[in-house]
Design a protein around this motif. Structure first.
Motif, short mmCIF file in Angstrom:
data_model
loop_
_atom_site.label_atom_id
_atom_site.label_comp_id
_atom_site.label_asym_id
_atom_site.label_seq_id
_atom_site.Cartn_x
_atom_site.Cartn_y
_atom_site.Cartn_z
N GLN A 1 127.51 40.49 -22.01
CA GLN A 1 127.09 41.11 -20.68
C GLN A 1 126.76 42.66 -20.80
O GLN A 1 125.64 43.27 -20.34
CB GLN A 1 128.08 41.04 -19.70
CG GLN A 1 127.86 42.00 -18.40
CD GLN A 1 128.96 41.63 -17.34
OE1 GLN A 1 129.35 40.62 -16.79
NE2 GLN A 1 129.80 42.86 -16.77
N ASN B 1 120.34 43.45 -15.31
CA ASN B 1 121.42 43.27 -14.53
C ASN B 1 122.28 42.13 -14.89
O ASN B 1 122.68 41.22 -14.32
CB ASN B 1 120.89 43.01 -13.00
CG ASN B 1 120.19 44.32 -12.57
OD1 ASN B 1 120.63 45.48 -12.80
ND2 ASN B 1 119.29 44.09 -11.56
N LEU B 2 122.37 41.79 -16.18
CA LEU B 2 122.84 40.53 -16.85
C LEU B 2 124.39 40.74 -16.31
O LEU B 2 124.99 41.58 -16.46
CB LEU B 2 122.62 40.65 -18.42
CG LEU B 2 123.31 39.26 -19.13
CD1 LEU B 2 122.20 38.26 -18.71
CD2 LEU B 2 123.16 39.57 -20.68
N GLY C 1 120.68 36.91 -13.95
CA GLY C 1 120.06 38.34 -14.06
C GLY C 1 118.90 38.28 -13.40
O GLY C 1 118.43 37.05 -13.05
#
Length: 136
Positions: A18, A63-64, A86
């Motif tokens: 992440q 936006n993982l 994401g």
């Protein structure tokens, strides 16, 4: 031991996948690591995992986020059911950014040795995501 091994896997998922933290990757990855899920004729060592995250997923998905749904530990192995999601904001293989939200479902088994990843086996739905994005 089971709880400690689960924490190693949780930390890897959040800090490495992440957040892209290379120092954590180095700390959590055994130099003799074997990725049993690497594509045929591709490297199977630690670089195979780092390449997947840093050359494929992170450039393609903004936006993982990793969500761990289940973890089961037995002996030196931890099985994790998770999703990686994401926004498809960069090229994913040959597919230009679509701006769509994507979710990859994953089931991993990781063997932990000395608090580090020693072996990995996994199944995921990345091929389904690629097929769906290709239709756009």
């Amino acid at each position: 031991m089971s709880d400690e091994n689960k924490e190693v896997v949780r930390r890897f998922n959040i800090e490495v996948i992440q957040n892209g933290n290379e120092a954590e990757f180095q700390a959590l990855m055994s130099p003799s690591f074997i990725n049993h899920s690497a594509p045929q004729n591709m490297p199977r060592g630690p670089e195979s995992m780092w390449n997947t995250f840093e050359s494929v997923l992170r450039p393609a998905l903004s936006n993982l986020k990793i969500v761990i749904h289940d973890q089961i530990a037995e002996g030196d192995k931890v099985t994790t059911r998770k999703t990686i999601s994401g926004i498809h904001s960069g090229p994913l293989f040959d597919i230009p950014a679509t701006g769509r939200e994507v979710t990859i479902s994953v089931i991993d088994i990781v063997r932990i040795e000395g608090g580090r990843y020693a072996e990995h086996w996994g199944l995921n739905t990345l091929s389904n995501v690629i097929a769906a994005l290709s239709k756009d």
